[in-house]
Write an enzyme that holds these catalytic residues in place. Structure first.
Site, PDB file in Angstrom:
ATOM      1  N   GLN A 171      11.067 -15.651 -36.366  1.00 17.85           N
ATOM      2  CA  GLN A 171      11.554 -14.906 -35.195  1.00 17.85           C
ATOM      3  C   GLN A 171      13.027 -14.550 -35.348  1.00 17.85           C
ATOM      4  OE1 GLN A 171       8.877 -14.153 -34.133  1.00 17.85           O
ATOM      5  NE2 GLN A 171       7.653 -15.971 -34.592  1.00 17.85           N
ATOM      6  N   ARG A 229       5.282 -27.394 -29.084  1.00 22.22           N
ATOM      7  CA  ARG A 229       5.633 -28.140 -30.288  1.00 22.22           C
ATOM      8  C   ARG A 229       6.810 -29.057 -29.956  1.00 22.22           C
ATOM      9  NH1 ARG A 229       1.341 -26.608 -31.103  1.00 22.22           N
ATOM     10  NH2 ARG A 229       0.423 -25.580 -32.911  1.00 22.22           N
ATOM     11  N   PRO A 270      12.229 -19.532 -38.085  1.00 25.84           N
ATOM     12  CA  PRO A 270      12.911 -18.565 -38.959  1.00 25.84           C
ATOM     13  C   PRO A 270      12.252 -17.191 -38.968  1.00 25.84           C
ATOM     14  CG  PRO A 270      11.954 -20.369 -40.234  1.00 25.84           C
ATOM     15  CD  PRO A 270      11.798 -20.729 -38.802  1.00 25.84           C
ATOM     16  N   LYS A 298      -3.651 -33.334 -45.106  1.00 27.29           N
ATOM     17  CA  LYS A 298      -2.570 -34.309 -44.899  1.00 27.29           C
ATOM     18  C   LYS A 298      -3.157 -35.618 -44.378  1.00 27.29           C
ATOM     19  CE  LYS A 298       1.296 -33.955 -45.346  1.00 27.29           C
ATOM     20  NZ  LYS A 298       2.192 -34.149 -46.521  1.00 27.29           N
ATOM     21  N   TYR A 303       2.002 -15.937 -30.974  1.00 29.46           N
ATOM     22  CA  TYR A 303       0.545 -16.038 -31.117  1.00 29.46           C
ATOM     23  C   TYR A 303      -0.082 -16.300 -29.748  1.00 29.46           C
ATOM     24  CZ  TYR A 303       1.112 -16.922 -36.205  1.00 29.46           C
ATOM     25  OH  TYR A 303       1.408 -16.848 -37.532  1.00 29.46           O
ATOM     26  N   ILE A 339      12.214 -29.275 -46.188  1.00 29.25           N
ATOM     27  CA  ILE A 339      12.669 -30.607 -45.758  1.00 29.25           C
ATOM     28  C   ILE A 339      13.199 -31.388 -46.960  1.00 29.25           C
ATOM     29  CG2 ILE A 339      12.057 -32.719 -44.520  1.00 29.25           C
ATOM     30  CD1 ILE A 339       9.822 -31.153 -43.148  1.00 29.25           C
ATOM     31  N   TYR A 351      -4.991 -27.502 -43.503  1.00 31.34           N
ATOM     32  CA  TYR A 351      -3.716 -28.162 -43.800  1.00 31.34           C
ATOM     33  C   TYR A 351      -3.692 -29.584 -43.246  1.00 31.34           C
ATOM     34  CZ  TYR A 351       1.058 -29.733 -42.943  1.00 31.34           C
ATOM     35  OH  TYR A 351       2.191 -30.509 -42.862  1.00 31.34           O
ATOM     36  N   THR A 383       2.613 -35.651 -41.309  1.00 25.55           N
ATOM     37  CA  THR A 383       2.802 -34.810 -40.125  1.00 25.55           C
ATOM     38  C   THR A 383       2.079 -35.371 -38.898  1.00 25.55           C
ATOM     39  OG1 THR A 383       2.169 -32.645 -39.236  1.00 25.55           O
ATOM     40  CG2 THR A 383       0.846 -33.446 -41.040  1.00 25.55           C
ATOM     41  N   ASP A 384       2.586 -35.017 -37.721  1.00 25.61           N
ATOM     42  CA  ASP A 384       1.902 -35.433 -36.487  1.00 25.61           C
ATOM     43  C   ASP A 384       0.572 -34.701 -36.301  1.00 25.61           C
ATOM     44  OD1 ASP A 384       2.938 -32.898 -35.926  1.00 25.61           O
ATOM     45  OD2 ASP A 384       3.934 -33.482 -34.053  1.00 25.61           O
ATOM     46  N   GLU A 385       0.371 -33.617 -37.084  1.00 26.20           N
ATOM     47  CA  GLU A 385      -0.863 -32.835 -36.910  1.00 26.20           C
ATOM     48  C   GLU A 385      -2.116 -33.603 -37.300  1.00 26.20           C
ATOM     49  OE1 GLU A 385      -0.894 -28.918 -38.474  1.00 26.20           O
ATOM     50  OE2 GLU A 385       1.124 -28.496 -37.787  1.00 26.20           O
TER      51      GLU A 385
HETATM   52  P1  NAD Z   1       7.650 -26.499 -47.835  1.00 25.59           P
HETATM   53  O1  NAD Z   1       6.390 -25.732 -47.962  1.00 25.59           O
HETATM   54  O2  NAD Z   1       8.886 -25.816 -47.351  1.00 25.59           O
HETATM   55  O3  NAD Z   1       8.014 -27.159 -49.247  1.00 25.59           O
HETATM   56  C1  NAD Z   1       7.067 -27.773 -50.050  1.00 25.59           C
HETATM   57  C2  NAD Z   1       7.662 -27.969 -51.435  1.00 25.59           C
HETATM   58  O4  NAD Z   1       6.672 -28.623 -52.258  1.00 25.59           O
HETATM   59  C3  NAD Z   1       8.027 -26.659 -52.134  1.00 25.59           C
HETATM   60  O5  NAD Z   1       9.295 -26.765 -52.756  1.00 25.59           O
HETATM   61  C4  NAD Z   1       6.925 -26.476 -53.167  1.00 25.59           C
HETATM   62  O6  NAD Z   1       7.344 -25.764 -54.316  1.00 25.59           O
HETATM   63  C5  NAD Z   1       6.586 -27.940 -53.483  1.00 25.59           C
HETATM   64  N1  NAD Z   1       5.229 -28.085 -54.020  1.00 25.59           N
HETATM   65  C6  NAD Z   1       4.066 -27.587 -53.473  1.00 25.59           C
HETATM   66  N2  NAD Z   1       3.023 -27.886 -54.256  1.00 25.59           N
HETATM   67  C7  NAD Z   1       3.517 -28.617 -55.285  1.00 25.59           C
HETATM   68  C8  NAD Z   1       2.923 -29.217 -56.426  1.00 25.59           C
HETATM   69  N3  NAD Z   1       1.594 -29.130 -56.649  1.00 25.59           N
HETATM   70  N4  NAD Z   1       3.710 -29.884 -57.296  1.00 25.59           N
HETATM   71  C9  NAD Z   1       5.056 -29.959 -57.084  1.00 25.59           C
HETATM   72  N5  NAD Z   1       5.680 -29.413 -56.031  1.00 25.59           N
HETATM   73  C10 NAD Z   1       4.915 -28.745 -55.136  1.00 25.59           C
HETATM   74  O7  NAD Z   1       7.278 -27.737 -46.916  1.00 25.59           O
HETATM   75  P2  NAD Z   1       8.179 -28.560 -45.872  1.00 25.59           P
HETATM   76  O8  NAD Z   1       8.098 -27.902 -44.565  1.00 25.59           O
HETATM   77  O9  NAD Z   1       9.481 -28.845 -46.499  1.00 25.59           O
HETATM   78  O10 NAD Z   1       7.314 -29.904 -45.783  1.00 25.59           O
HETATM   79  C11 NAD Z   1       7.586 -30.996 -46.641  1.00 25.59           C
HETATM   80  C12 NAD Z   1       6.690 -32.148 -46.265  1.00 25.59           C
HETATM   81  O11 NAD Z   1       6.910 -32.521 -44.912  1.00 25.59           O
HETATM   82  C13 NAD Z   1       5.199 -31.831 -46.376  1.00 25.59           C
HETATM   83  O12 NAD Z   1       4.549 -32.972 -46.878  1.00 25.59           O
HETATM   84  C14 NAD Z   1       4.781 -31.550 -44.941  1.00 25.59           C
HETATM   85  O13 NAD Z   1       3.425 -31.855 -44.750  1.00 25.59           O
HETATM   86  C15 NAD Z   1       5.684 -32.511 -44.195  1.00 25.59           C
HETATM   87  N6  NAD Z   1       6.012 -32.156 -42.815  1.00 25.59           N
HETATM   88  C16 NAD Z   1       6.541 -30.923 -42.529  1.00 25.59           C
HETATM   89  C17 NAD Z   1       6.939 -30.647 -41.223  1.00 25.59           C
HETATM   90  C18 NAD Z   1       7.562 -29.317 -40.854  1.00 25.59           C
HETATM   91  O14 NAD Z   1       7.826 -29.081 -39.680  1.00 25.59           O
HETATM   92  N7  NAD Z   1       7.836 -28.428 -41.794  1.00 25.59           N
HETATM   93  C19 NAD Z   1       6.776 -31.614 -40.213  1.00 25.59           C
HETATM   94  C20 NAD Z   1       6.211 -32.852 -40.554  1.00 25.59           C
HETATM   95  C21 NAD Z   1       5.854 -33.114 -41.858  1.00 25.59           C
HETATM   96  O1  DAU Z   2       3.870 -30.602 -36.442  1.00 28.02           O
HETATM   97  C1  DAU Z   2       4.327 -30.646 -37.753  1.00 28.02           C
HETATM   98  C2  DAU Z   2       3.904 -29.389 -38.482  1.00 28.02           C
HETATM   99  O2  DAU Z   2       4.728 -28.334 -37.984  1.00 28.02           O
HETATM  100  C3  DAU Z   2       4.050 -29.495 -39.996  1.00 28.02           C
HETATM  101  O3  DAU Z   2       3.147 -30.465 -40.467  1.00 28.02           O
HETATM  102  C4  DAU Z   2       3.766 -28.156 -40.681  1.00 28.02           C
HETATM  103  O4  DAU Z   2       4.037 -28.262 -42.080  1.00 28.02           O
HETATM  104  C5  DAU Z   2       4.687 -27.115 -40.079  1.00 28.02           C
HETATM  105  O5  DAU Z   2       4.401 -25.826 -40.637  1.00 28.02           O
HETATM  106  C6  DAU Z   2       4.513 -27.070 -38.552  1.00 28.02           C
HETATM  107  O6  DAU Z   2       3.184 -26.591 -38.221  1.00 28.02           O
HETATM  108  P1  DAU Z   2       2.950 -25.532 -37.027  1.00 28.02           P
HETATM  109  O7  DAU Z   2       1.678 -24.846 -37.284  1.00 28.02           O
HETATM  110  O8  DAU Z   2       3.180 -26.167 -35.712  1.00 28.02           O
HETATM  111  O9  DAU Z   2       4.224 -24.578 -37.328  1.00 28.02           O
HETATM  112  P2  DAU Z   2       4.430 -22.986 -37.343  1.00 28.02           P
HETATM  113  O10 DAU Z   2       5.891 -22.768 -37.592  1.00 28.02           O
HETATM  114  O11 DAU Z   2       3.477 -22.286 -38.215  1.00 28.02           O
HETATM  115  O12 DAU Z   2       4.102 -22.584 -35.837  1.00 28.02           O
HETATM  116  C7  DAU Z   2       4.744 -23.201 -34.720  1.00 28.02           C
HETATM  117  C8  DAU Z   2       4.085 -22.660 -33.447  1.00 28.02           C
HETATM  118  O13 DAU Z   2       4.429 -21.282 -33.303  1.00 28.02           O
HETATM  119  C9  DAU Z   2       2.593 -22.703 -33.466  1.00 28.02           C
HETATM  120  O14 DAU Z   2       2.124 -22.959 -32.148  1.00 28.02           O
HETATM  121  C10 DAU Z   2       2.169 -21.295 -33.898  1.00 28.02           C
HETATM  122  C11 DAU Z   2       3.261 -20.448 -33.277  1.00 28.02           C
HETATM  123  N1  DAU Z   2       3.631 -19.202 -33.999  1.00 28.02           N
HETATM  124  C12 DAU Z   2       3.857 -19.256 -35.339  1.00 28.02           C
HETATM  125  C13 DAU Z   2       4.264 -18.131 -36.026  1.00 28.02           C
HETATM  126  C14 DAU Z   2       4.520 -18.165 -37.523  1.00 28.02           C
HETATM  127  C15 DAU Z   2       3.817 -18.023 -33.275  1.00 28.02           C
HETATM  128  O15 DAU Z   2       3.644 -17.985 -32.035  1.00 28.02           O
HETATM  129  N2  DAU Z   2       4.243 -16.919 -33.942  1.00 28.02           N
HETATM  130  C16 DAU Z   2       4.476 -16.907 -35.287  1.00 28.02           C
HETATM  131  O16 DAU Z   2       4.864 -15.862 -35.841  1.00 28.02           O
END
Ligand code: NAD
Ligand code: DAU
Length: 332
Positions: free
Chosen positions: A192, A212, A190, A152, A205, A13, A148, A121-123
């Site tokens: 899948q 979601r 990604p 958060k 799973y 992000i 996780y 995050t909404d989690e």
């Molecule tokens: P990501 O895991 O893809 O990226 C995290 C980044 O933070 C990486 O570049 C990593 O190198 C860096 N990082 C980790 N530990 C670090 C440290 N100690 N010092 C410096 N850099 C560090 O995560 P993302 O999916 O891009 O999520 C970014 C933010 O958004 C997070 O705070 C996550 O909780 C939040 N968020 C993610 C989602 C989602 O769907 N992915 C949804 C809601 C909120």
């Molecule tokens: O809701 C926001 C959160 O969304 C963020 O805070 C997290 O950083 C982000 O990783 C994401 O969390 P989820 O656990 O929801 O995402 P994930 O992509 O791991 O999984 C999405 C859903 O798909 C979840 O119900 C688990 C399921 N899943 C996941 C994987 C990797 C599968 O069914 N198969 C899989 O291979």
């Protein structure tokens, strides 16, 4: 020019935020702080090379964080350990980065009186019943399920305490599940897409009925800009685009878009403590700050994302076997 310090700006992000900002907000000068864990890649910043300063470093390094915060106007704090499955096998990096890292950032913005926007995050709200009309709002009580989401939640509470006790100028946003380019292939969508591209079946799973609330990463990031510009200090804003779908439907859409039979997937072991459903009510953000999502057609956004992974095999192929071997050991 306003100086932005973006933590975690080499991850999914964060890097999309940096690309979006360079393209749409030329008034900002950007420094990225990222320690390049397995989830961050410096080459993700290649498209904005020369326009952004990159510092490799850890958000728990107080001396480094202080020096960078002293030299910026606004900190946007994305850096985190972000994957639930990893937090179940080894929670420590989550406690370290998400809690101690956020504490370190808070102490720095307190010391230098800088504006902070904390990405969450909404989690943190736990989960909702599948099929119920209920959605998360800013008033939903915190009830996180995994290491996780609990770290958060803890980081959000630290931010709230620093606002109230020390007058730190911070806002918080809690967003639902993002999809788009540059997302690590350990994550659901990604994983899948790259399974299909590698000739393997998508893996669901458990029952696959979990829901979601999907949002395109650019919509998340446009909302973050609106909050930085117009958000009220001390407030929390939920970010979501009414994109609720169950995992089975998402897998079927991926398969159909990639011209495969829609039942060509398999069920694997469920995630322990698997949250059933997330759903966001983003009315506060929409009515008070006037934000609107742009990517309201999930199938179109997903097709663009699939095309990105098809065109950028060099980006994900080197880590595919490692990710799949790790999942295999977990029966997933
Ligand atoms: P990501 O895991 O893809 O990226 C995290 C980044 O933070 C990486 O570049 C990593 O190198 C860096 N990082 C980790 N530990 C670090 C440290 N100690 N010092 C410096 N850099 C560090 O995560 P993302 O999916 O891009 O999520 C970014 C933010 O958004 C997070 O705070 C996550 O909780 C939040 N968020 C993610 C989602 C989602 O769907 N992915 C949804 C809601 C909120
Ligand atoms: O809701 C926001 C959160 O969304 C963020 O805070 C997290 O950083 C982000 O990783 C994401 O969390 P989820 O656990 O929801 O995402 P994930 O992509 O791991 O999984 C999405 C859903 O798909 C979840 O119900 C688990 C399921 N899943 C996941 C994987 C990797 C599968 O069914 N198969 C899989 O291979």
């Amino acid at each position: 020019m306003k100086k932005l310090l973006v933590t975690g700006g080499a991850g999914f992000i964060g890097v999309n935020f940096v690309h979006y900002t360079v393209k749409n907000k030329p008034e900002y000068e950007i420094t990225v702080l990222d320690n390049l864990t397995y989830a961050g890649e410096e080459h993700n910043l290649d498209p904005v090379k020369g326009k952004v300063k990159f510092v490799k470093g850890d958000i728990t390094d107080a001396e480094l964080v202080n020096s960078l915060v002293a030299d910026c106007d606004v900190v946007v704090h994305f850096a985190a350990e972000s994957h639930n499955d990893n937090s179940l096998s080894n929670p420590w990096p989550f406690v370290h980065t998400n809690l101690i890292g956020t504490y370190t950032i808070l102490e720095a913005v307190r010391k230098y009186s800088k504006r902070l926007h904390h990405i969450s995050t909404d989690e943190v709200y736990g989960d909702l019943e599948i099929g119920s009309p209920e959605r998360f709002t800013e008033d939903t009580p915190y009830n996180p399920s995994s290491p996780y989401s609990s770290t958060k939640a803890g980081s959000d509470l630290l931010v709230r305490a620093w606002v109230r006790s020390f007058g730190v100028e911070a806002t918080i946003s809690n967003c639902s599940n993002n999809y788009g380019p540059y997302q690590h292939i350990e994550k659901f969508i990604p994983r899948q897409i790259t399974n299909v591209l590698s000739g393997n079946k998508p893996k669901l799973y458990g029952s696959g009925e979990q829901v979601r609330d999907w949002i395109h990463v650019d919509d998340h990031n446009s909302a973050v800009h609106v909050i930085i510009e117009k958000g009220k200090i001390g407030e929390t804003y939920l970010i979501g685009a009414s994109g609720e779908k169950n995992n089975k439907d998402v897998v079927e859409t991926i398969l159909e878009t990639m011209d495969k039979p829609k039942d060509d997937y398999e069920h694997v072991a469920d995630r322990p403590g698997h949250d059933a459903r997330y759903g966001i009510d983003s009315s506060k953000l929409q009515t008070e700050l006037g934000w609107k999502p742009k990517y309201t057609d999930f199938k179109a956004g997903l097709a663009d994302t699939i095309a990105w992974y098809q065109e950028n095999e060099w980006w994900w192929k080197p880590c595919k076997d490692k990710v799949e071997n790790r999942y295999k050991k977990q029966g997933q």
